[in-house]
Motif scaffolding. Structure first.
Motif, short mmCIF file in Angstrom:
data_model
loop_
_atom_site.label_atom_id
_atom_site.label_comp_id
_atom_site.label_asym_id
_atom_site.label_seq_id
_atom_site.Cartn_x
_atom_site.Cartn_y
_atom_site.Cartn_z
N PHE A 51 0.84 -1.21 0.00
CA PHE A 51 0.00 0.00 0.00
C PHE A 51 0.87 1.26 0.00
O PHE A 51 0.52 2.26 -0.64
N GLN A 52 2.00 1.22 0.72
CA GLN A 52 2.91 2.37 0.69
C GLN A 52 3.43 2.62 -0.71
O GLN A 52 3.54 3.78 -1.15
N TYR A 53 3.74 1.53 -1.41
CA TYR A 53 4.20 1.69 -2.80
C TYR A 53 3.10 2.28 -3.68
O TYR A 53 3.35 3.14 -4.52
N GLY A 54 1.86 1.83 -3.44
CA GLY A 54 0.75 2.37 -4.19
C GLY A 54 0.58 3.87 -3.97
O GLY A 54 0.33 4.63 -4.92
N ILE A 55 0.73 4.31 -2.72
CA ILE A 55 0.62 5.74 -2.42
C ILE A 55 1.78 6.50 -3.06
O ILE A 55 1.61 7.64 -3.54
N ASN A 56 2.97 5.88 -3.10
CA ASN A 56 4.12 6.52 -3.73
C ASN A 56 3.89 6.72 -5.23
O ASN A 56 4.20 7.80 -5.78
N VAL A 57 3.35 5.69 -5.88
CA VAL A 57 3.02 5.82 -7.31
C VAL A 57 1.94 6.88 -7.50
O VAL A 57 1.97 7.66 -8.47
N TRP A 58 0.99 6.93 -6.59
CA TRP A 58 -0.07 7.93 -6.67
C TRP A 58 0.52 9.34 -6.60
O TRP A 58 0.06 10.25 -7.30
N ASN A 59 1.55 9.53 -5.76
CA ASN A 59 2.21 10.83 -5.65
C ASN A 59 2.72 11.31 -7.00
O ASN A 59 2.53 12.47 -7.39
N ARG A 60 3.37 10.39 -7.72
CA ARG A 60 3.93 10.77 -9.03
C ARG A 60 2.82 11.16 -9.99
O ARG A 60 2.88 12.22 -10.65
N ALA A 61 1.78 10.30 -10.06
CA ALA A 61 0.69 10.59 -11.00
C ALA A 61 -0.04 11.87 -10.64
O ALA A 61 -0.39 12.68 -11.52
N VAL A 71 -7.25 18.61 -15.04
CA VAL A 71 -8.27 18.66 -13.99
C VAL A 71 -8.93 17.30 -13.79
O VAL A 71 -9.13 16.84 -12.66
N HIS A 72 -9.27 16.62 -14.88
CA HIS A 72 -9.96 15.34 -14.79
C HIS A 72 -9.12 14.32 -14.03
O HIS A 72 -9.62 13.61 -13.13
N THR A 73 -7.84 14.24 -14.34
CA THR A 73 -6.95 13.29 -13.68
C THR A 73 -6.77 13.62 -12.20
O THR A 73 -6.71 12.74 -11.34
N VAL A 74 -6.68 14.94 -11.91
CA VAL A 74 -6.52 15.35 -10.51
C VAL A 74 -7.71 14.89 -9.68
O VAL A 74 -7.54 14.32 -8.58
N TYR A 75 -8.94 15.10 -10.18
CA TYR A 75 -10.14 14.69 -9.45
C TYR A 75 -10.22 13.16 -9.33
O TYR A 75 -10.62 12.62 -8.29
N MET A 76 -9.86 12.48 -10.41
CA MET A 76 -9.91 11.02 -10.38
C MET A 76 -8.92 10.45 -9.37
O MET A 76 -9.25 9.57 -8.57
N LEU A 77 -7.70 10.99 -9.36
CA LEU A 77 -6.70 10.53 -8.40
C LEU A 77 -7.07 10.90 -6.97
O LEU A 77 -6.74 10.18 -6.02
N SER A 78 -7.74 12.03 -6.80
CA SER A 78 -8.20 12.40 -5.46
C SER A 78 -9.18 11.37 -4.92
O SER A 78 -9.17 11.03 -3.73
N ALA A 79 -10.04 10.87 -5.83
CA ALA A 79 -11.00 9.84 -5.41
C ALA A 79 -10.31 8.52 -5.10
O ALA A 79 -10.70 7.79 -4.18
N VAL A 85 -5.76 5.28 1.37
CA VAL A 85 -5.51 5.65 2.76
C VAL A 85 -6.32 4.77 3.70
O VAL A 85 -5.82 4.32 4.73
N ALA A 86 -7.58 4.52 3.34
CA ALA A 86 -8.44 3.68 4.18
C ALA A 86 -7.86 2.27 4.31
O ALA A 86 -7.83 1.68 5.40
N GLY A 87 -7.39 1.72 3.19
CA GLY A 87 -6.80 0.39 3.23
C GLY A 87 -5.55 0.35 4.08
O GLY A 87 -5.35 -0.56 4.89
N SER A 88 -4.67 1.36 3.90
CA SER A 88 -3.44 1.40 4.67
C SER A 88 -3.73 1.58 6.16
O SER A 88 -3.12 0.93 7.01
#
Length: 545
Positions: A51-61, A71-79, A85-88
């Protein structure tokens, strides 16, 4: 071997001795749930690193999307971030549950094991008679054993998490950072995986600094723990002997002793504070520099356009995780030192118990045997010799045979070994020779000069060492009345500090009430009426005879 080398060898053996007993929790005679809980914790740690790795990849994207103003990608990644976070968080909660459950069950198993050995064969008493590093066993069985079983679980889970995190995010740093080319005059030098190299060098500097600065941590922690135990013992002694101190007016002297012990605690604490201050410099400096270093290293590549903002942020996040993993020692060195000190104190108690057990089983070591009498005698002492644990004789070759209905008085000056002989008869004093023999199936009851009064109700105190409900209230009332404590009948079910409430004479009368309830076959009195006047002594003896 020099004294320093001998002390170092002793400390290493204490460390091994603790694990000889501690690892039994996962052994054949340990807790059946030890391995399932341990494996479950290890699996959760592995999944959480994912999950930490997943959040790290999320940071880059996410930061790439911000840089591109998508804008579309920002909102999608926010979701997407919310379930990550809940899983971690859920995994961390589950880790806490398993980790603390293992700690609780391990402490329960080891505490039960050590206390069983401590209480067996009167060893809790014999420890007061032999030399060794086992003072304040109550502190070793409580606070020291708690730290000794809690910290290793934290350390092992922390080391595994650090190893997995470092392995995973070193690959990330190597992949993202690539090589760094530095101009050197007309030449240039290329550093492959420069972010990884920097992370390793940075962690090596901080960890080495921590080891050098905190090299006295273990020794100081051990001294501080011992000083705290001695201070608690001093306060406990004042509480337990409050009446005698008050009658003698010894408050000033007791205050002097308390201040002296507390001053020792403060001095050890001050020394330990200096160690904490020096290690805080390293840990605080590392915490402040770690987030900035990767950004500074990646800045040239970002400015020249070979790295995106997302890659910079991913590298910064990965660098912080790798640095945290490599710097695990920096963050946990004080706790590691505290655990080391506590584990050695527990191991020292175990070693003393080992020595008593070996003496019990040894054929060459002089010990008093226990057996059965012949010819119907209730108690016999056959060539009984009582010695100190160093071999010094106290009682020599005593031969006595006591038949049913007989009463024997042992008289002598103070210090001639009367109480020691009583302890040998009771089985509390093992050193010597010859044998103590009892009639088969007959029960022995001891009445010491200072009767033990347990906590709880008066009913429990009278029934001790049996359960309080073995006799009815009326039976206990009758026993109290016979020994002159009938005025306490209305307080039989009352919980109070009876050890502090009853006078010395009342405690001895209560001991005779116990005797009447238990109805033993053999009674041994060790100055059991010394706190009573002559008339009361005669009455007590007439009551039991």
């Amino acid at each position: 071997m020099t004294p320093e080398e001998a002390e170092q060898a002793r400390r290493k053996y204490l460390f091994r001795r603790f694990w000889i007993s501690g690892r039994g929790y996962w052994g054949r005679n340990g807790d059946k749930l030890a391995w399932p809980f341990t494996i479950g914790l290890l699996v959760l740690i592995c999944v959480n690193v994912g999950f930490q790795y997943g959040i790290n990849v999320w940071n880059r994207a996410f930061f790439d999307a911000i840089e591109q103003r998508n804008v579309h990608t920002v909102y999608m990644l926010s979701a997407v971030f919310v379930p990550l976070v809940a899983g971690s968080a859920s995994l961390v909660v589950a880790q806490v549950y398993l980790r603390m459950t293992i700690q609780r069950r391990w402490r329960s198993w080891l505490t039960t094991s050590v206390i069983a050995r401590w209480l067996a064969s009167g060893r809790y008493y014999q420890l007061n008679l032999v030399a060794g590093d086992h003072s304040n066993p109550e502190a070793r069985l409580t606070e020291d054993l708690r730290i000794a079983t809690e910290s290793p679980v934290d350390f092992i889970s922390g080391v595994l998490n650090a190893f997995l995190a470092a392995s995973t995010f070193i690959v990330v740093l190597w992949t993202i950072g690539g090589a760094l080319t530095l101009p050197l005059g007309r030449e240039s030098i290329t550093i492959p995986g420069f972010l990884v190299v920097t992370a390793v060098i940075y962690a090596a500097i901080t960890s080495t600094s921590m080891v050098v600065i905190g090299r006295h941590f273990v020794q100081l922690s051990e001294r501080k723990n011992q000083a705290e135990a001695e201070f608690r013992y001093t306060l406990t002694r004042v509480r337990e002997n409050g009446e005698s101190i008050a009658l003698l007016g010894g408050e000033a002297e007791e205050r002097s002793g308390i201040d002296r012990n507390f001053g020792h605690v403060l001095r050890q604490w001050a020394l330990l504070t200096g160690q904490h201050m020096r290690t805080a410099i390293v840990s605080q400096g590392s915490m402040l520099f770690a987030p900035v270093v990767p950004v500074l290293l990646c800045a040239p590549k970002f400015l020249e356009g070979s790295m995106s903002l997302g890659q910079v942020m991913q590298a910064a996040s990965a660098f912080a995780i790798v640095q945290g993993a490599f710097g695990w020692l920096v963050d946990n060195y004080p706790r590691l030192a505290d655990w080391n000190a506590s584990a050695r104190r527990v191991a020292s108690l175990m070693m003393s118990l080992d020595g008593l057990e070996r003496a019990e089983e040894s054929e060459s070591f002089g010990r008093i045997r226990r057996g059965e009498t012949q010819n119907g005698a209730m108690l016999s002492l056959d060539d009984l010799s009582v010695t100190l644990n160093d071999g010094t004789g106290v009682v020599k070759e005593t031969k006595v045979e006591i038949n049913p209905g007989e009463r024997v008085l042992v008289a002598g000056e103070s210090g001639t070994g009367k109480s020691t002989l009583v302890r040998a008869v009771a089985g509390l004093w093992p050193w010597g020779g010859g044998s103590v023999n009892f009639h088969a199936g007959k029960r022995l009851f001891m009445l010491p000069q200072r009767p033990y009064i347990p906590t709880g109700t008066l009913r429990r105190a009278v029934a001790y060492p049996a359960a309080a409900d073995n006799w009815t209230v009326d039976e206990i009332d009758a026993a109290l009345d016979k020994v002159g404590l009938g005025y306490l009948r209305d307080r039989i079910e009352e919980e109070a500090p009876w050890d502090q409430t009853l006078s010395g004479g009342e405690k001895q009368r209560l001991a005779f009430a116990r005797l009447l309830l238990h109805e033993p076959d053999i009674v041994v009195l060790d100055e059991a009426t010394s706190a009573l006047d002559e008339k009361s002594q005669d009455k007590m003896m007439q009551t039991v005879v």
